[in-house]
Design a protein around this motif. Sequence first.
Motif, PDB file in Angstrom:
ATOM      1  N   HIS A   2      -3.590  -1.910  -4.968  1.00 18.24           N
ATOM      2  CA  HIS A   2      -2.792  -2.318  -3.814  1.00 18.24           C
ATOM      3  C   HIS A   2      -3.648  -3.012  -2.759  1.00 18.24           C
ATOM      4  CE1 HIS A   2       0.593   0.211  -5.126  1.00 18.24           C
ATOM      5  NE2 HIS A   2      -0.334   1.060  -5.502  1.00 18.24           N
ATOM      6  N   ARG A   5      -2.183  -5.966  -0.700  1.00 22.09           N
ATOM      7  CA  ARG A   5      -1.058  -5.471   0.094  1.00 22.09           C
ATOM      8  C   ARG A   5      -1.547  -4.617   1.265  1.00 22.09           C
ATOM      9  NH1 ARG A   5       2.176  -2.516  -4.331  1.00 22.09           N
ATOM     10  NH2 ARG A   5       3.539  -1.978  -2.604  1.00 22.09           N
ATOM     11  N   LEU A  15       3.451  -7.869   3.259  1.00 19.79           N
ATOM     12  CA  LEU A  15       4.235  -8.713   2.365  1.00 19.79           C
ATOM     13  C   LEU A  15       5.721  -8.462   2.561  1.00 19.79           C
ATOM     14  CD1 LEU A  15       2.211  -8.306  -0.943  1.00 19.79           C
ATOM     15  CD2 LEU A  15       2.168 -10.229   0.643  1.00 19.79           C
ATOM     16  N   ASP A  18       7.937  -5.223   0.806  1.00 24.01           N
ATOM     17  CA  ASP A  18       6.949  -4.273   0.296  1.00 24.01           C
ATOM     18  C   ASP A  18       7.321  -2.876   0.788  1.00 24.01           C
ATOM     19  OD1 ASP A  18       4.738  -2.737  -0.369  1.00 24.01           O
ATOM     20  OD2 ASP A  18       3.305  -4.320   0.101  1.00 24.01           O
ATOM     21  N   LYS A  20       6.071  -0.022   0.137  1.00 21.70           N
ATOM     22  CA  LYS A  20       4.951   0.891   0.391  1.00 21.70           C
ATOM     23  C   LYS A  20       4.247   0.598   1.715  1.00 21.70           C
ATOM     24  CE  LYS A  20       0.762   2.749  -1.743  1.00 21.70           C
ATOM     25  NZ  LYS A  20       1.122   4.147  -1.873  1.00 21.70           N
ATOM     26  N   TYR A  21       3.984  -0.661   2.007  1.00 23.04           N
ATOM     27  CA  TYR A  21       3.184  -1.019   3.181  1.00 23.04           C
ATOM     28  C   TYR A  21       3.986  -1.655   4.313  1.00 23.04           C
ATOM     29  CZ  TYR A  21      -0.771   0.073   0.212  1.00 23.04           C
ATOM     30  OH  TYR A  21      -1.659   0.721  -0.591  1.00 23.04           O
ATOM     31  N   PHE A  26      11.439  -2.847   5.111  1.00 25.86           N
ATOM     32  CA  PHE A  26      11.842  -2.929   3.712  1.00 25.86           C
ATOM     33  C   PHE A  26      13.344  -3.152   3.539  1.00 25.86           C
ATOM     34  CE2 PHE A  26      13.050  -0.846  -0.331  1.00 25.86           C
ATOM     35  CZ  PHE A  26      12.410  -1.716  -1.193  1.00 25.86           C
ATOM     36  N   THR A  36       9.064  -7.375  -3.956  1.00 22.67           N
ATOM     37  CA  THR A  36       7.870  -7.681  -3.174  1.00 22.67           C
ATOM     38  C   THR A  36       7.444  -9.117  -3.449  1.00 22.67           C
ATOM     39  OG1 THR A  36       7.159  -5.383  -3.303  1.00 22.67           O
ATOM     40  CG2 THR A  36       5.483  -7.005  -2.726  1.00 22.67           C
ATOM     41  N   LEU A  38       4.998 -11.285  -3.940  1.00 20.76           N
ATOM     42  CA  LEU A  38       3.583 -11.410  -4.281  1.00 20.76           C
ATOM     43  C   LEU A  38       3.495 -12.052  -5.657  1.00 20.76           C
ATOM     44  CD1 LEU A  38       0.606 -10.767  -3.591  1.00 20.76           C
ATOM     45  CD2 LEU A  38       0.940  -8.569  -4.730  1.00 20.76           C
TER      46      LEU A  38
END
Length: 87
Positions: A2, A5, A15, A18, A20-21, A26, A36, A38
Amino acid sequence: RHQIRAHLAAAGHPLVADGKYANERFAQDKLWCPRTFLHRHFLELADLKGQRHCVRVPLPLDLATVLEQLSLGHFSEHFGVFWYGLA
């Protein structure tokens, strides 16, 4: 796994979509971006004999469509969207 990210999120530029981050954004991001955002466009590596290999992959259709929907047509040729006939 990750690292990109995590570093972008830590710099204040997470991003799109995303979970998670960029958890606080989101749900809103998922309304207009299916996953995401990416993508690795270019990869170069050397095999065990030292021979270099390059791989180029155009932007996937789902992400290309997101760019088109955002009216970012000037990015289309750079990211390979024209390969899908969208630009």
